[in-house]
Write a protein that holds these residues in place. Structure first.
Motif, mmCIF file in Angstrom:
data_model
loop_
_atom_site.group_PDB
_atom_site.id
_atom_site.type_symbol
_atom_site.label_atom_id
_atom_site.label_comp_id
_atom_site.label_asym_id
_atom_site.label_seq_id
_atom_site.Cartn_x
_atom_site.Cartn_y
_atom_site.Cartn_z
ATOM 1 N N LYS A 37 0.829 -1.214 0.000
ATOM 2 C CA LYS A 37 0.000 0.000 0.000
ATOM 3 C C LYS A 37 0.862 1.263 0.000
ATOM 4 N N VAL A 38 1.959 1.237 0.759
ATOM 5 C CA VAL A 38 2.871 2.380 0.790
ATOM 6 C C VAL A 38 3.484 2.606 -0.594
ATOM 7 N N ALA A 39 3.926 1.541 -1.243
ATOM 8 C CA ALA A 39 4.551 1.667 -2.569
ATOM 9 C C ALA A 39 3.583 2.265 -3.584
ATOM 10 N N VAL A 40 2.356 1.799 -3.594
ATOM 11 C CA VAL A 40 1.377 2.310 -4.557
ATOM 12 C C VAL A 40 1.060 3.777 -4.279
ATOM 13 N N GLN A 41 0.936 4.149 -3.021
ATOM 14 C CA GLN A 41 0.667 5.559 -2.699
ATOM 15 C C GLN A 41 1.844 6.447 -3.099
ATOM 16 N N LEU A 42 3.070 5.957 -2.903
ATOM 17 C CA LEU A 42 4.239 6.730 -3.327
ATOM 18 C C LEU A 42 4.268 6.881 -4.847
ATOM 19 N N ALA A 43 3.905 5.840 -5.566
ATOM 20 C CA ALA A 43 3.841 5.929 -7.037
ATOM 21 C C ALA A 43 2.801 6.963 -7.449
ATOM 22 N N ARG A 44 1.679 6.993 -6.761
ATOM 23 C CA ARG A 44 0.646 7.990 -7.062
ATOM 24 C C ARG A 44 1.102 9.398 -6.723
ATOM 25 N N SER A 45 1.996 9.507 -5.758
ATOM 26 C CA SER A 45 2.489 10.826 -5.329
ATOM 27 C C SER A 45 3.603 11.353 -6.214
ATOM 28 N N GLY A 46 4.156 10.499 -7.086
ATOM 29 C CA GLY A 46 5.172 10.985 -8.008
ATOM 30 C C GLY A 46 6.512 10.293 -7.949
ATOM 31 N N VAL A 47 6.746 9.422 -6.960
ATOM 32 C CA VAL A 47 8.006 8.679 -6.918
ATOM 33 C C VAL A 47 8.054 7.782 -8.144
ATOM 34 N N ARG A 48 9.209 7.738 -8.803
ATOM 35 C CA ARG A 48 9.318 6.980 -10.051
ATOM 36 C C ARG A 48 10.294 5.815 -9.997
ATOM 37 N N SER A 49 11.089 5.724 -8.953
ATOM 38 C CA SER A 49 12.104 4.675 -8.901
ATOM 39 C C SER A 49 12.000 3.911 -7.583
ATOM 40 N N PHE A 50 11.901 2.590 -7.672
ATOM 41 C CA PHE A 50 11.708 1.745 -6.499
ATOM 42 C C PHE A 50 12.668 0.569 -6.505
ATOM 43 N N VAL A 51 13.056 0.155 -5.315
ATOM 44 C CA VAL A 51 13.703 -1.125 -5.082
ATOM 45 C C VAL A 51 12.736 -1.877 -4.175
ATOM 46 N N LEU A 52 12.234 -3.006 -4.659
ATOM 47 C CA LEU A 52 11.223 -3.776 -3.939
ATOM 48 C C LEU A 52 11.852 -5.087 -3.477
ATOM 49 N N VAL A 53 11.811 -5.340 -2.167
ATOM 50 C CA VAL A 53 12.473 -6.506 -1.592
ATOM 51 C C VAL A 53 11.469 -7.348 -0.821
ATOM 52 N N ASP A 54 11.274 -8.588 -1.257
ATOM 53 C CA ASP A 54 10.421 -9.540 -0.542
ATOM 54 C C ASP A 54 10.624 -10.908 -1.176
ATOM 55 N N GLY A 55 10.930 -11.893 -0.381
ATOM 56 C CA GLY A 55 11.148 -13.244 -0.884
ATOM 57 C C GLY A 55 9.908 -14.109 -0.868
ATOM 58 N N ASP A 56 8.792 -13.566 -0.408
ATOM 59 C CA ASP A 56 7.569 -14.339 -0.247
ATOM 60 C C ASP A 56 6.747 -14.366 -1.527
ATOM 61 N N VAL A 57 5.908 -15.369 -1.644
ATOM 62 C CA VAL A 57 4.973 -15.534 -2.754
ATOM 63 C C VAL A 57 3.581 -15.179 -2.245
ATOM 64 N N LEU A 58 2.811 -14.477 -3.057
ATOM 65 C CA LEU A 58 1.459 -14.091 -2.668
ATOM 66 C C LEU A 58 0.550 -15.315 -2.650
ATOM 67 N N SER A 59 -0.146 -15.501 -1.538
ATOM 68 C CA SER A 59 -1.130 -16.586 -1.449
ATOM 69 C C SER A 59 -2.525 -15.985 -1.446
ATOM 70 N N ALA A 60 -3.512 -16.794 -1.730
ATOM 71 C CA ALA A 60 -4.891 -16.314 -1.796
ATOM 72 C C ALA A 60 -5.329 -15.694 -0.470
ATOM 73 N N GLY A 61 -4.823 -16.195 0.639
ATOM 74 C CA GLY A 61 -5.175 -15.653 1.953
ATOM 75 C C GLY A 61 -4.653 -14.246 2.192
ATOM 76 N N ASN A 62 -3.675 -13.815 1.411
ATOM 77 C CA ASN A 62 -3.113 -12.464 1.553
ATOM 78 C C ASN A 62 -3.952 -11.400 0.863
ATOM 79 N N LEU A 63 -4.872 -11.789 -0.001
ATOM 80 C CA LEU A 63 -5.579 -10.828 -0.852
ATOM 81 C C LEU A 63 -6.391 -9.799 -0.076
ATOM 82 N N VAL A 64 -6.890 -10.153 1.102
ATOM 83 C CA VAL A 64 -7.720 -9.208 1.858
ATOM 84 C C VAL A 64 -6.904 -8.045 2.400
ATOM 85 N N ARG A 65 -5.583 -8.225 2.514
ATOM 86 C CA ARG A 65 -4.733 -7.189 3.094
ATOM 87 C C ARG A 65 -3.811 -6.507 2.094
ATOM 88 N N ASN A 66 -3.576 -7.129 0.966
ATOM 89 C CA ASN A 66 -2.542 -6.671 0.043
ATOM 90 C C ASN A 66 -3.116 -5.826 -1.083
#
Length: 87
Positions: free
Chosen positions: A26-55
């Motif tokens: 949510k923070v990354a998407v809001q920053l993209a909407r605010s004008g940030v154009r360059s990101f380094v995204l770090v996460d080793g996890d895979v999205l599961s169906a149970g994560n959809l309500v929060r992600n």
């Protein structure tokens, strides 16, 4: 003008998001909407169906590593964004 001129300096910022889960996505998407154009995204996890309500990601990303999936999502929000995904 959609954004206050003070946001103009965000275009040259590079932001690292460590953890692309419920908060980081949510923070990354809001920053993209605010004008940030360059990101380094770090996460080793895979999205599961149970994560959809929060992600910010949706069903299209289930089974995919969160970092590159979030990179694709921020580019949907702001086509000028670039990212490096670290899994």
């Amino acid at each position: 003008i959609r954004l206050d001129p003070a946001y103009e300096r965000l275009k040259s910022s590079k932001v690292a998001i460590i953890g692309c889960g419920s908060v980081g996505s949510k923070v990354a998407v809001q920053l993209a909407r605010s004008g940030v154009r360059s990101f380094v995204l770090v996460d080793g996890d895979v999205l599961s169906a149970g994560n959809l309500v929060r992600n910010e990601l949706d069903w299209r990303s289930v089974g995919v590593h969160k970092a590159p999936a979030l990179g694709a999502r921020i580019q949907e929000v702001n086509a000028d964004c670039t990212y490096t995904a670290r899994t």
